[in-house]
Design an enzyme around this catalytic site. Structure first.
Site, mmCIF file in Angstrom:
data_model
loop_
_atom_site.group_PDB
_atom_site.id
_atom_site.type_symbol
_atom_site.label_atom_id
_atom_site.label_comp_id
_atom_site.label_asym_id
_atom_site.label_seq_id
_atom_site.Cartn_x
_atom_site.Cartn_y
_atom_site.Cartn_z
ATOM 1 N N LYS A 36 -10.608 -0.059 33.699
ATOM 2 C CA LYS A 36 -9.588 1.001 33.715
ATOM 3 C C LYS A 36 -9.333 1.544 32.310
ATOM 4 C CE LYS A 36 -7.607 0.305 38.194
ATOM 5 N NZ LYS A 36 -6.461 0.217 39.066
ATOM 6 N N LYS A 54 -16.951 -1.520 44.403
ATOM 7 C CA LYS A 54 -16.133 -1.779 45.591
ATOM 8 C C LYS A 54 -15.462 -0.497 46.090
ATOM 9 C CE LYS A 54 -11.601 -2.790 43.680
ATOM 10 N NZ LYS A 54 -10.534 -2.369 44.568
ATOM 11 N N LYS A 92 -9.202 2.938 46.112
ATOM 12 C CA LYS A 92 -8.386 4.126 46.354
ATOM 13 C C LYS A 92 -8.680 5.228 45.351
ATOM 14 C CE LYS A 92 -4.507 1.380 47.945
ATOM 15 N NZ LYS A 92 -4.450 0.398 46.842
#
Ligand code: AQP
Length: 354
Positions: free
Chosen positions: A141, A219, A222
């Site tokens: 991130k 993976k 969202k």
């Protein structure tokens, strides 16, 4: 096929062993309290459901459970303030549509219980910097959004979420194992420093601990909505998303034989299709009788049927938003009572507010 719970035909992946080697010999005892969370950072997808949420529903039928919409976690990446209330509402609505219920377990929003922040600060004093720096999610991130302390401290807040309720079982997907290991470390450190207070929570994994994105890269998450099947996606959206999904990368032409063992679509069949369908796809893909497109459209119908009851319950709830808000208000009240008691104990042990 259809129905609310997924079929698991041939087991796609054995559940991960628990963190201690010796626990492979004797199964660990059932947890006494379960906690888990989901970020309101986008729609709830089949990765969340297969990896965590369907387990939450099952656990809530027999154990003391708390499930939290972790909005303070979601503010660690850029977002529009105007969207947060509806994201939080949609997350709650979807979880209730999946089968969570205020009669069985507590569903609440993290920011409604300020003790999460208070305990997180206390735990920063115990969290090892080196381990925080090694967190995969922090690295990924930070690369995407830039390095900031919120992303760095994310696992400490997560530890506070879990320890505030003295949960000893945490149903999560594989991506959260590293964070949970930090929670265990922080609990041990707190107990050593201030006296036995917290249990060391264990992960509870499903047989689908990691669902891949539809493009097979990483993976399902969202932050890549076009590569994720939303639990509430309308049928046509599910068909369109699966139409573009990746299959066996070595199968270039229609009459090349495929290898289901490395195909993400075949993996998904295990959770949505019946055993006969799975066996047929396995056989007909290897002999090229079945083409990838036809197979994906076949899977789409099974996914649509399986998710139909969730979509229907979500539609009902959407017509009665007050019910969703009432569940969250009641949940915050019940969670707060536990959180206040833990913080009183933490402050007392640490000589604060004496
Ligand atoms: N792909 C997945 N397979 C299995 N389990 C998964 N979980 C998440 N993705 C998968 C589990 O779902 C729970 C809620 O996790 P989350 O809110 O962190 O979900 P997310 O989709 O990963 O959302 P993010 O973090 O907003 O997206 P990204 O990662 O793209 O930034 C957890 O138990 C998680 O393990």
């Amino acid at each position: 096929m259809n129905g609310g719970s997924p079929r698991t035909g041939a087991e796609p992946r054995a559940p991960e062993p628990s963190l201690h080697g010796d626990e492979r010999i004797a199964p660990p005892p059932e947890p006494t309290r379960v906690f888990s969370g989901i970020q309101p950072s986008g729609f709830v997808h089949v990765g969340n459901w297969l990896g965590a949420v369907r387990n939450w529903v099952e656990l809530s039928t027999r154990l003391d459970c708390l499930f939290c919409i972790v909005d303070y976690h979601a503010v660690t990446v850029p977002y529009a303030a105007a969207e947060m209330p509806s994201r939080t509402f949609e997350a709650a609505l979807t979880l209730l549509a999946c089968g969570l219920d205020s009669e069985r377990g507590i569903l609440f929003v993290q920011s409604h219980v300020p003790e999460h922040m208070e305990l997180a600060w206390v735990l920063t004093t115990l969290a090892p910097m080196g381990e925080l720096e090694r967190m995969t999610q922090f690295k990924e991130k930070s690369e995407a959004y830039g390095v900031q302390a919120g992303l760095f401290m994310y696992p400490v807040l997560q530890a506070a979420d879990i320890l505030l309720y003295k949960a000893d079982g945490v149903p999560i997907g594989e991506d959260q194992l590293q964070h949970l290991e930090l929670t265990r470390e922080v609990a041990r450190r707190f107990n050593r420093a201030w006296g036995e207070t917290f249990p060391e929570p264990r992960p509870i994994l499903t047989d689908a601990p990691r669902i891949l994105a539809l493009d097979g890269k990483g993976k399902m998450s969202k932050s890549q909505p076009e590569q994720a099947i939303g639990l509430l996606d309308p049928p046509d959206v599910i068909r369109a998303k699966l139409r573009g999904a990746f299959t066996d990368p070595a199968r270039k032409r229609r009459f090349d034989p495929g290898n289901p063992d490395i195909c993400n679509i075949f993996f998904l069949h295990h959770f949505f299709s019946g055993p006969e369908d799975i066996a047929r796809v396995d056989r007909d893909c290897r002999t090229a009788v079945l083409g990838c497109f036809e197979d994906k459209m076949n899977l789409a119908e099974h996914v649509i049927d399986t998710l139909a009851p969730i979509r229907e319950r979500a539609d009902e709830l959407r017509s009665d938003p007050a019910r969703v808000h009432a569940v969250l208000a009641g949940g915050a009240e019940r969670a707060s009572a536990i959180a206040r008691a833990t913080m009183d104990e933490v402050r007392r042990r640490m000589g604060l507010r004496a």
